[in-house]
Design a protein around this motif. Structure first.
Motif, short mmCIF file in Angstrom:
data_model
loop_
_atom_site.label_atom_id
_atom_site.label_comp_id
_atom_site.label_asym_id
_atom_site.label_seq_id
_atom_site.Cartn_x
_atom_site.Cartn_y
_atom_site.Cartn_z
N GLU A 175 0.91 -1.06 0.08
CA GLU A 175 0.01 -0.19 0.15
C GLU A 175 0.96 1.20 -0.03
O GLU A 175 0.59 2.00 -0.71
CB GLU A 175 -0.88 -0.15 1.23
CG GLU A 175 -2.13 -1.00 1.16
CD GLU A 175 -2.89 -0.96 2.42
OE1 GLU A 175 -2.73 -0.15 3.38
OE2 GLU A 175 -3.76 -1.85 2.51
N VAL A 176 1.97 1.19 0.71
CA VAL A 176 2.90 2.39 0.50
C VAL A 176 3.49 2.30 -0.62
O VAL A 176 3.48 3.66 -1.25
CB VAL A 176 3.94 2.13 1.80
CG1 VAL A 176 5.09 3.22 1.64
CG2 VAL A 176 3.47 2.06 3.17
N GLN A 177 3.98 1.58 -1.26
CA GLN A 177 4.35 1.80 -2.44
C GLN A 177 3.41 2.44 -3.63
O GLN A 177 3.65 3.22 -4.38
CB GLN A 177 4.87 0.03 -3.19
CG GLN A 177 6.05 -0.32 -2.34
CD GLN A 177 6.43 -1.58 -3.07
OE1 GLN A 177 6.50 -1.62 -4.33
NE2 GLN A 177 6.88 -2.52 -2.36
N ASP A 178 2.12 1.72 -3.45
CA ASP A 178 1.01 2.35 -4.37
C ASP A 178 0.87 3.64 -4.13
O ASP A 178 0.61 4.53 -5.36
CB ASP A 178 -0.04 1.44 -4.41
CG ASP A 178 0.24 -0.03 -4.70
OD1 ASP A 178 1.02 -0.45 -5.36
OD2 ASP A 178 -0.90 -0.95 -4.52
N TRP A 179 0.81 3.97 -2.75
CA TRP A 179 0.46 5.45 -2.83
C TRP A 179 1.52 6.67 -3.10
O TRP A 179 1.23 7.48 -3.82
CB TRP A 179 0.35 5.80 -1.11
CG TRP A 179 -0.08 7.04 -0.67
CD1 TRP A 179 -1.28 7.74 -1.05
CD2 TRP A 179 0.92 8.04 -0.20
NE1 TRP A 179 -1.17 9.22 -0.53
CE2 TRP A 179 0.28 9.22 -0.05
CE3 TRP A 179 1.94 7.96 0.15
CZ2 TRP A 179 0.71 10.35 0.46
CZ3 TRP A 179 2.68 9.19 0.48
CH2 TRP A 179 2.08 10.24 0.53
N LEU A 180 2.82 5.98 -2.74
CA LEU A 180 3.88 6.85 -3.46
C LEU A 180 3.76 7.05 -4.80
O LEU A 180 4.13 8.10 -5.35
CB LEU A 180 5.25 6.32 -3.04
CG LEU A 180 5.26 6.44 -1.48
CD1 LEU A 180 6.56 5.75 -0.96
CD2 LEU A 180 5.55 7.98 -0.74
N LEU A 181 3.58 5.98 -5.64
CA LEU A 181 3.66 6.23 -7.01
C LEU A 181 2.27 6.94 -7.50
O LEU A 181 2.44 7.66 -8.28
CB LEU A 181 3.19 4.71 -7.49
CG LEU A 181 4.43 3.61 -7.45
CD1 LEU A 181 4.26 2.31 -7.86
CD2 LEU A 181 5.71 4.11 -8.47
#
Length: 528
Positions: A178-184
């Protein structure tokens, strides 16, 4: 060069926004000021600008602690000011790249404020949390770059959180998808606003070892004490994790949805940085990467030759981005001052850098031969300098305001009392003292940038080194271009024949079978 590959061999001009131009008289540089001064960069001949962070931030680390990833800090202006700046840059033919600080946020980011409240809230696993050891001490021996252990206690969770930098900069947990997707998604926000690329801060810091294993001692110290405890360790667990590659590939996939966008990553590492640069720019990962290997005191032909040669041997399909100065290190005109007269070293460095295979970063003021500012302790703002003074004076000395007019208040920066002082030594190198002056450092940069654009060999030609003894560095670029540099203040000769035309020279001359190089001399020629 196609529009999609504009970045390959490009010259990127780094702007430190707080210090470029103060557009509203409050002592701090801003977006309106940058927009006003963009013609200087276009006239210099750069292809793109890179802006250090301009996002909403408490400024514990001058914007590298982000509290809102999709808005502009009021210090710098508004989103409308940003859009106007991008539009003006594009009008002038300049690409715009912005700093993305993805490894950590500010501790005032709403997600961290939520995460720290309990172990079971929706953002509980968005940052790196760990239980204490049985004696209450930190989970492991990881050190923070700005001093002390890299763990801070949070009584509400009865856990420690991890921070590679200040305690006000908690690290994101990249093991959470979820962190990766949000940063993207935050990157997509800026791509949709028209930015042409991103400079990725601390790109090798994203993932940490899930098992929280101790970092070993740095085997290279040989008993010498480092200034920072951080430098006493070999960081094989706190960063540089293999999972990083997968996230870089996700970023590249996002970038590929947009035409002509580029990623350049900062590899902050003292062990094997060239190898990491090669790995990160291979296949569908970063477009280019740079390390600190050319940002230190080493000024020998062997050193520069080794960095370039090693990169292309390790990553024949990768692409580097070379720099001699940036906002984190003392300016190279000062670092390398003992190798010759100031202007001579500055012009030699320009000729070397702008002849290298790869893309190039030029830091604001570098084109003026700007030197490091000597600041007193009470003038510092940088936590690194404040924490380690006087052994390490921090980074403020290279961040002082850009100088435009020698005799204007604060050298034309826009306010009589800027956030960092402008010293007379820096003001003396102002743009108005060099513009149009033959053989000035500024005009030398302009000449070299024009030559790089006009000579395909210098932009994308492969490098083949010529055998030479210290202090001479010499190499071919492509099929027809030869470059030779004297890294000393004593005249030198090197055996090179077949030069049909001299394209650029500093106190140097090509003969039938040799090149004579004056003190800090340089020669770029076309072969018959």
């Amino acid at each position: 060069m196609s529009q999609a590959n504009w970045w390959k061999g490009a010259v990127i001009y780094q702007i430190y926004p707080r210090s470029y131009q103060d557009g509203n008289g409050d002592g701090i540089g801003d977006l309106k000021g940058i927009t006003e001064r963009l013609p200087h960069i276009a006239e210099l001949g750069a292809d793109a600008v890179w802006l250090s962070p301009i996002f909403t931030s408490p400024m514990a680390d001058m914007g590298y602690d982000v509290s809102n990833y999709t808005d502009i800090d009021p210090t710098f202006g508004t989103l409308d000011d940003f859009d106007a700046m991008v539009a003006r840059a594009h009008e002038l033919g300049l690409k715009v790249m912005i700093d993305q600080v993805l490894s950590h946020s500010s501790n005032q980011h709403p997600f961290f404020e939520e995460s720290r409240q309990s172990r079971d809230n929706p953002k509980a696993d968005w940052y790196v949390w760990a239980d204490p050891k049985h004696d209450g001490s930190a989970p492991n021996n990881w050190q923070a770059i700005f001093g002390g252990i890299a763990w801070e206690w949070e009584p509400r969770r009865k856990q420690y959180y991890f921070h590679n930098f200040l305690k006000e900069q908690p690290d994101f947990n990249f093991h959470n998808p979820e962190v990766q997707d949000w940063l993207l998604s935050t990157m997509r926000f800026w791509l949709d606003r028209g930015v042409d690329g991103f400079r990725l801060d601390t790109v090798n810091f994203y993932f940490h070892d899930k098992h929280l294993r101790d970092d070993p001692a740095d085997f290279r110290l040989d008993g010498e004490a480092a200034i920072k405890p951080y430098d006493m360790q070999y960081h094989i667990f706190s960063k540089n994790q293999p999972e990083n590659i997968g996230f870089l590939e996700k970023m590249r996939k996002l970038m590929n949805e947009y035409e002509g966008r580029a990623l350049v990553g900062e590899v902050g590492e003292s062990h094997h940085p060239i190898e990491i640069m090669g790995e990160y720019t291979s296949a569908d990962r970063l477009h280019m990467a740079y390390s600190f290997e050319m940002l230190g005191p080493n000024f020998t032909a062997a050193h520069f030759r080794d960095q370039i040669d090693r990169f292309f041997k390790l990553a024949p399909h990768g692409w580097p981005c070379w720099a001699f100065s940036n906002h984190d290190v003392p300016r190279h005109a000062t670092r390398w001052a003992k190798h010759g007269e100031q202007d001579a070293v500055s012009k030699l460095a320009a000729a070397m850098l702008l002849s290298m295979e790869g893309s190039i970063c030029v830091y604001q003021g570098e084109e003026l031969g700007q030197t490091e500012s000597e600041l007193e302790f009470h003038e510092l703002t940088d936590p690194q300098g404040i924490n380690f003074w006087p052994a390490d004076k921090g980074r403020d000395g290279c961040r002082t305001p850009m100088v435009w007019e020698k005799d204007a208040p604060a050298a034309g920066f826009g306010s009589e009392t800027p956030w960092l002082p402008v010293k007379p030594e820096q003001a003396a190198r102002a743009v108005d003292q060099q513009k149009g002056v033959e053989d000035s450092v500024l005009e030398t940069y302009r000449t070299l940038l024009k030559l790089r654009h006009a000579t395909p060999d210098l932009k994308t030609g492969r490098t083949m080194f010529v055998e030479s003894e210290e202090p001479v560095l010499a190499f071919h670029r492509g099929e027809k271009t030869i470059c030779a540099f004297n890294l000393s203040d004593k005249p030198q000769e090197i055996g090179i024949s077949g030069i049909d035309e001299t394209l650029f020279a500093i106190d140097s001359e090509a003969g039938e079978d040799k090149v004579w190089l004056g003190p800090n001399g340089a020669l770029i020629g076309r072969l018959a």
